[in-house]
Design an enzyme around this catalytic site. Structure first.
Site, short mmCIF file in Angstrom:
data_model
loop_
_atom_site.label_atom_id
_atom_site.label_comp_id
_atom_site.label_asym_id
_atom_site.label_seq_id
_atom_site.Cartn_x
_atom_site.Cartn_y
_atom_site.Cartn_z
N ASP A 26 -34.45 55.72 3.66
CA ASP A 26 -35.49 56.36 2.85
C ASP A 26 -34.87 57.24 1.77
O ASP A 26 -33.76 57.75 1.94
CB ASP A 26 -36.40 57.19 3.78
N HIS A 43 -33.58 51.74 -5.53
CA HIS A 43 -33.49 50.64 -4.55
C HIS A 43 -32.19 49.86 -4.78
O HIS A 43 -31.51 49.48 -3.85
CB HIS A 43 -34.69 49.71 -4.68
N LEU A 137 -21.49 41.04 14.84
CA LEU A 137 -22.58 42.00 14.70
C LEU A 137 -23.92 41.33 14.47
O LEU A 137 -24.03 40.38 13.70
CB LEU A 137 -22.29 42.93 13.51
#
Ligand code: IPE
Ligand code: IPE
Ligand code: MG
Length: 252
Positions: A26, A43, A137
């Site tokens: 955020d 972004h 992962l």
């Protein structure tokens, strides 16, 4: 702390790294506003943080990294921002898929991707299929995700199953619910990080974070890089996870 930020990796106990880290990324908009840039620039800058955090997670031996990229509520944003976010996601996949695959990373999405455009959907499916057999992962991106919606879907799927298996009507277990979530087969997050100083869960992994350790930092997502992840893990390693019980010191 006197050491350089990158050196703080030495303070991490490599035997006790969280197996699953979830992140509410955020603060991109505020990062852009501070620089008089359009929100989308925030972004875009956040993508570099994604790269670094993913890379650092692989290096540290984190088992799963789950990033909250787009909530079902984020459709409320101006269409131009939503379009730009989707375009960024496409660009990211185009650029990174080879790299993800090369690093043995298994890519998956959480959420209702049926509402995303056909082009992005097929790119996502391609990335998921291509990396499905990778054993490194597990990299999960929550897209058009809502924790409440995820739980509703699980309940409704169980009700449908109950038509063929009426024993389910006698009682649903935690295992039944867990098995029907987007995260089926994944351990719950050990550590939940939220950037930008917002003390909210914003509909993320409501079921799965029951006993996650939470780390909120004022750092905005585009500024959140390796040393910030190290700090979150160092703090996590100082926590006592009691799960409602007592630690030996408290039980005395
Ligand atoms: C997080 O940054 C990214 C998404 C929710 C897609 P924001 O866009 O929410 O940034 P702020 O909260 O407005 O600063
Ligand atoms: C949460 O951030 C969703 C994502 C990070 C994708 P928001 O910025 O949408 O959350 P609120 O509106 O501050 O709760
Ligand atoms: Mg926000």
């Amino acid at each position: 702390m006197s050491s350089a930020p990158e050196d703080r990796i030495r303070l991490i106990d490599t035997d006790a790294v969280p197996a699953h880290i979830a992140v509410i990324m955020d603060g991109n908009g505020r990062w852009a506003r501070q620089r008089n840039l359009p929100r989308i620039a925030g972004h875009r800058a956040g993508i570099q943080s994604v790269r670094e955090i993913l890379e650092a997670s692989v290096e540290l031996g984190v088992g799963a990294l789950t990033l909250y990229a787009f909530s079902t509520e984020n459709w409320k944003r101006p269409p131009s921002e939503v379009r730009a976010l989707m375009e960024l996601l496409r660009e990211y996949l185009d650029r990174e898929i080879d790299n993800l695959d090369r690093n043995d990373i298994r890519f998956e999405t959480l959420g209702d991707s049926s509402a995303l455009g056909p082009v992005i959907r097929s790119e996502l499916e391609h990335a998921v299929e291509r990396t499905a057999d990778n054993g490194g992962l597990r990299f999960n991106v929550a897209l058009n995700y809502s924790g409440r919606d995820e739980l509703l879907r699980a309940v409704n799927a169980i009700l449908t199953q109950a038509k063929d298996d009426p024993r389910l009507l006698e009682g649903v277990t935690e295992e039944h619910i867990s098995r029907h979530l987007y995260t089926a087969g994944l351990a719950d997050p050990d550590l939940l990080i939220r950037t930008s100083g917002e003390w909210r869960v914003s509909n993320f992994l409501l079921w799965q974070i029951a006993y996650s350790e939470i780390w909120v930092t004022d750092t905005l997502w585009p500024d959140f890089r390796r040393p910030h992840l190290y700090d979150a893990i160092i703090a996590y390693q100082k926590r006592e996870r009691r799960y409602g019980g007592l630690t030996p010191a408290l039980a005395r």
